[in-house]
Design a protein around this motif. Structure first.
Motif, short mmCIF file in Angstrom:
data_model
loop_
_atom_site.label_atom_id
_atom_site.label_comp_id
_atom_site.label_asym_id
_atom_site.label_seq_id
_atom_site.Cartn_x
_atom_site.Cartn_y
_atom_site.Cartn_z
N HIS A 79 0.88 -1.07 -0.13
CA HIS A 79 0.02 -0.07 0.01
C HIS A 79 0.65 1.26 -0.09
CE1 HIS A 79 -3.89 -2.07 0.43
NE2 HIS A 79 -3.38 -2.79 0.93
N GLY A 80 2.05 1.24 0.02
CA GLY A 80 2.99 2.24 0.04
C GLY A 80 3.39 3.04 1.40
N ASP A 81 4.33 3.69 1.59
CA ASP A 81 4.72 4.13 2.91
C ASP A 81 3.96 5.20 3.41
OD1 ASP A 81 5.80 5.86 0.80
OD2 ASP A 81 7.81 5.87 1.74
N LYS A 82 3.21 5.84 2.34
CA LYS A 82 2.25 6.92 2.66
C LYS A 82 0.89 6.57 2.25
CE LYS A 82 5.51 10.36 2.95
NZ LYS A 82 6.64 9.37 3.27
N MET A 83 0.68 5.22 2.26
CA MET A 83 -0.65 4.76 1.95
C MET A 83 -1.14 5.27 0.65
SD MET A 83 -2.73 4.97 5.62
CE MET A 83 -1.54 4.42 7.23
N GLN A 84 -0.34 5.78 -0.31
CA GLN A 84 -0.74 6.19 -1.41
C GLN A 84 -1.13 4.85 -2.74
OE1 GLN A 84 2.45 5.60 -0.28
NE2 GLN A 84 3.85 5.51 -1.88
N GLY A 85 -0.93 3.56 -2.17
CA GLY A 85 -1.28 2.74 -2.72
C GLY A 85 -0.22 2.10 -3.90
N MET A 86 -0.49 1.30 -4.57
CA MET A 86 0.57 0.71 -5.50
C MET A 86 -0.36 -0.05 -6.88
SD MET A 86 4.01 -0.54 -4.07
CE MET A 86 4.75 0.30 -2.76
N PRO A 87 -0.72 0.82 -7.75
CA PRO A 87 -1.47 0.25 -8.68
C PRO A 87 -0.96 -0.75 -9.55
CG PRO A 87 -1.38 2.66 -9.03
CD PRO A 87 -0.39 2.29 -7.92
N PRO A 92 -4.94 -0.67 -3.36
CA PRO A 92 -5.42 0.58 -3.55
C PRO A 92 -5.04 1.72 -2.38
CG PRO A 92 -7.14 -1.05 -2.80
CD PRO A 92 -5.82 -1.68 -2.98
N ALA A 93 -4.85 2.91 -2.67
CA ALA A 93 -4.83 3.92 -1.87
C ALA A 93 -5.70 3.93 -0.42
CB ALA A 93 -4.73 5.41 -2.24
N LEU A 94 -4.98 4.11 0.70
CA LEU A 94 -5.86 3.89 1.84
C LEU A 94 -6.46 5.38 2.39
CD1 LEU A 94 -3.90 1.00 3.72
CD2 LEU A 94 -5.92 0.90 2.06
N THR A 95 -5.58 6.22 2.26
CA THR A 95 -6.07 7.69 2.58
C THR A 95 -6.00 8.58 1.40
OG1 THR A 95 -3.73 8.02 3.17
CG2 THR A 95 -5.08 7.58 4.89
N GLY A 96 -6.59 9.69 1.54
CA GLY A 96 -6.49 10.77 0.54
C GLY A 96 -8.08 11.02 -0.17
N GLY A 97 -8.14 11.96 -0.81
CA GLY A 97 -9.20 12.02 -1.80
C GLY A 97 -10.63 12.61 -1.27
N ARG A 98 -10.37 13.20 0.14
CA ARG A 98 -11.63 13.87 0.83
C ARG A 98 -12.19 14.78 -0.14
NH1 ARG A 98 -12.11 14.86 7.02
NH2 ARG A 98 -10.61 13.12 7.64
N GLY A 99 -13.36 15.18 -0.23
CA GLY A 99 -13.97 15.85 -0.63
C GLY A 99 -13.94 15.77 -2.41
N SER A 100 -13.54 14.74 -2.81
CA SER A 100 -13.35 14.18 -4.39
C SER A 100 -14.48 13.79 -4.87
CB SER A 100 -12.06 13.66 -4.59
OG SER A 100 -12.32 12.42 -4.25
N PRO B 101 -4.41 -7.51 -15.44
CA PRO B 101 -3.47 -8.61 -15.06
C PRO B 101 -2.86 -7.75 -13.96
CG PRO B 101 -2.70 -7.82 -17.26
CD PRO B 101 -3.91 -6.82 -16.69
N ALA B 102 -3.27 -6.62 -13.35
CA ALA B 102 -2.13 -6.28 -12.18
C ALA B 102 -2.15 -7.17 -10.86
CB ALA B 102 -3.06 -4.61 -11.55
N ASN B 103 -3.09 -7.76 -10.88
CA ASN B 103 -2.94 -8.51 -9.43
C ASN B 103 -3.69 -9.78 -9.72
OD1 ASN B 103 -3.26 -10.22 -7.16
ND2 ASN B 103 -2.52 -8.24 -5.87
#
Lengths: 184, 443
Positions: A79-87, A92-100, B101-103
């Motif tokens: 999930h990345g060191d900043k919870m940004q996710g790794m597509p 998925p990202a776990l944080t962010g996106g508030r208000g989007s 195929p990502a995962n």
């Protein structure tokens, strides 16, 4: 057996014998197959599903500070060191996106989209880490839950998350869901 | 990533993948098809040009044999030489394909709809969507527990379940993510990539209502949590009303035990409900007065509207149809006679009507049905067509017995906006160029 019951049983046998032929010709429908083994609470110990009320949350607890280490050890690789996710990993990202959510580029995360805090505990305990599901202790699950909620600024960075505090956490998008309105 | 970028990235195809039906004759598999082992389509594409020699190994699900010049002059294979379980012909090469195929543990494979014959999907080509792979489950150790708001909580072995009265019914299953790349614009190249998260099987199992009596269900309202025995330990909350109406605990698929990818040894079958709710590898049912709000019914499988609110528990799959021949990436060999054919289905009942247009929607003609429409099941439709060799745009639209008519993309966008992702059932259009090539276009 009392004499009275003996007489009664004897009569029953006679009646049954007398009706034998007609019973076979006109079988009664079977009301209930009555299959399966009755179980008790103890047999259900291995199962859980945590609803918004928090019913079934296990003992234990954790703080965001405790969760930071567990996250680095068990979650950050995907999930990345900043919870940004790794597509590239489908994580998925776990944080962010508030208000989007009402924009042309909605970003759905725990912080921006999830309506209930209990779902987070349930899902992590159930299905994460993805490559070793169910391997964390309850304290670790509480702690990473707290760390994700604190990183998303949903709770204070010092808050303890446990069976009594978790259900009370107010998620930013708690009013964001409506039942299927399609009419047919 | 936007829906379109995602879809583009996930689409494969190109001339190599052309499933042309030259003159309606069966395609002869090329050597490269022998190497298609069902993995990522990128792998297949990479190998596409590498091998051109005659095949010496069979496609997945087949066994390779030397082909004699004249089969009447040599003895055939002796009875039983297949070990007692037959395989498809080595000349049949249609496979499920993976487009995202990502995962590969949480991903799907799509049914090759253009290759389907009739109305039933072969079990080995039934689409897949798993959230952490396919588990291996020993049926002698698998049990189903039913508890919560019931008088007698119970554990059922597979033997118990198979002893209970059963029903057999044909139903389609469709992932609510089916056709999502098409929300904003034509995107997928083939009908497999646009509509392949759809399959139809004959299912056999025990009705939930029978099980409800075995445990003494306390009420007719409320919700039931269904849980799978895979490593995603998949959970969804289902209304009791639906379960009592027509849910089946299925252990049979197309005349044999349900396939591992479909939930062996036991899956929940909720006719007409989005695929994800049909919990595979079913191990537990917990009756409650409220839904549990699991991750798959909040974070996922909810439809985001333009105002930022999301529709939740969007269960029934709306009526939908698609032309599978001719369809994307095919090439008609020349003007003349063709049968336009495809599939139509509705999660709310029988398909009542399918209409086809060959001029982009200006004129519509009622198609005929190959099979009699069954409730919540696909129907194969067809319409004879004399192609004049000019540009044509082929469309199909269906209606179901509730009176619902399949909408256009524009109608869907107007009603739900561009972020819903799930439950896209817009009318699909295929463009036929004068050279016979078929592409995915906006009508």
């Amino acid at each position: 057996m009392s004499p009275l019951r003996f007489v009664y049983s004897f009569l029953l046998v006679l009646v049954t014998l007398a009706r034998g032929a007609s019973v076979r010709a006109d079988p009664q429908p079977i009301a209930l197959p009555d299959l399966g083994q009755a179980i008790t609470e103890g047999d259900l110990a291995g199962y859980f599903a945590i609803p918004p009320s928090g019913a079934g949350l296990p003992p234990g607890g954790g703080t965001p500070a405790q969760g930071e280490l567990a996250y680095a050890n068990h979650c950050a690789a995907c999930h990345g060191d900043k919870m940004q996710g790794m597509p590239a990993l489908g994580a998925p990202a776990l944080t962010g996106g508030r208000g989007s959510l009402a924009t042309g580029k909605p970003i759905k995360t725990v912080e921006s989209y999830w309506p209930y805090p209990t779902t987070l505990f349930d899902y992590i305990k159930r299905a994460m880490p993805f490559d070793a599901p169910g391997s964390l202790t309850n304290d670790e699950v509480y702690a990473v839950t707290a760390y994700i909620l604190a990183s998303g600024r949903v709770i204070e960075s010092s808050e303890l998350i446990d069976a009594s505090t978790l259900p009370k956490v107010a998620m930013p998008n708690r009013d964001g869901f409506i039942p299927d309105p399609r009419q047919h | 990533m936007t829906v379109i970028e995602m879809a583009k990235r996930n689409s494969t195809g190109g001339p190599d993948e052309c499933p042309c039906r030259e003159g309606m004759f069966p395609r002869i598999p090329q050597g490269r098809r022998a190497l298609l082992l069902g993995g990522g389509s990128t792998v297949a594409a990479g190998l596409a040009n590498a091998v051109t020699a005659a095949p010496t190994s069979a496609p997945p699900g087949a066994v390779w044999y030397e082909t004699p010049p004249d089969p009447t002059k040599v003895q055939g294979r002796p009875v039983g030489s297949d070990g007692g379980y037959g395989t498809r012909s080595q000349f049949e090469s249609a496979v499920r394909r993976v487009y995202s195929p990502a995962n590969l543990y949480t991903s799907g494979s799509l049914t090759p709809l253009a290759d389907m014959i009739g109305n039933t999907t072969p079990s080995g080509l039934h689409y897949e969507r798993h959230h952490n792979g396919v588990p291996t489950i020993d049926p002698t150790r698998h049990t189903l527990v039913v508890h919560g708001e019931v008088r007698t909580p119970k554990r059922f072995t597979m033997t118990d379940i198979r002893r209970l009265p059963s029903v057999t019914r044909r139903h389609f299953l469709e992932c609510s993510g089916n056709t999502y790349p098409e929300w904003l614009a034509p995107t997928g190249k083939t009908v497999q990539s646009t509509h392949g998260l759809l399959s139809t099987s004959e299912w056999t199992g025990v009705q939930f209502s029978v099980l409800a009596r075995e445990v003494g269900l306390k009420f007719e309202g409320g919700w039931v949590l269904a849980e799978g025995a895979d490593s995603a330990v998949m959970t969804r909350s289902i209304p009791v009303e639906k379960l009592m109406r027509d849910a089946i605990l299925a252990y049979g698929q197309n005349g044999e035990a349900i396939r591992p990818e479909q939930g062996y040894p036991l899956r929940l079958l909720l006719p007409g409900f989005e695929g994800n709710t049909n919990i595979k590898w079913l191990r537990r049912l917990e009756v409650s007065d409220k839904p549990f709000m699991t991750r798959e019914e909040t974070s996922k499988y909810s439809d985001l509207m333009p105002d930022g609110k999301a529709w939740q528990f969007v269960f029934e799959m709306d009526a939908k149809s698609v032309i599978t021949f001719p369809s994307g990436e095919m090439r008609l060999p020349g003007a003349g006679y063709y049968e336009i054919t495809g599939l139509a289905w509705s999660g709310r009942g029988r398909v009542s009507k399918v209409e086809v247009s060959t001029d982009g929607g200006a004129n519509w003609t009622a198609a005929s049905f190959d099979n009699s429409p069954e409730p919540i099941c696909t129907v194969r439709f067809r319409l004879p067509w004399m192609w004049n060799g000019q540009k044509a745009v082929l469309l199909s639209r269906c209606a179901d017995e509730t009176g619902y008519v399949q909408p256009s993309r524009e109608q869907l966008l107007a009603a739900r906006g561009a972020n819903a992702y799930y439950h896209y059932n817009g009318i699909q259009s295929w463009y036929v160029a004068p050279d016979g090539r078929i592409t995915n276009v906006a009508a």
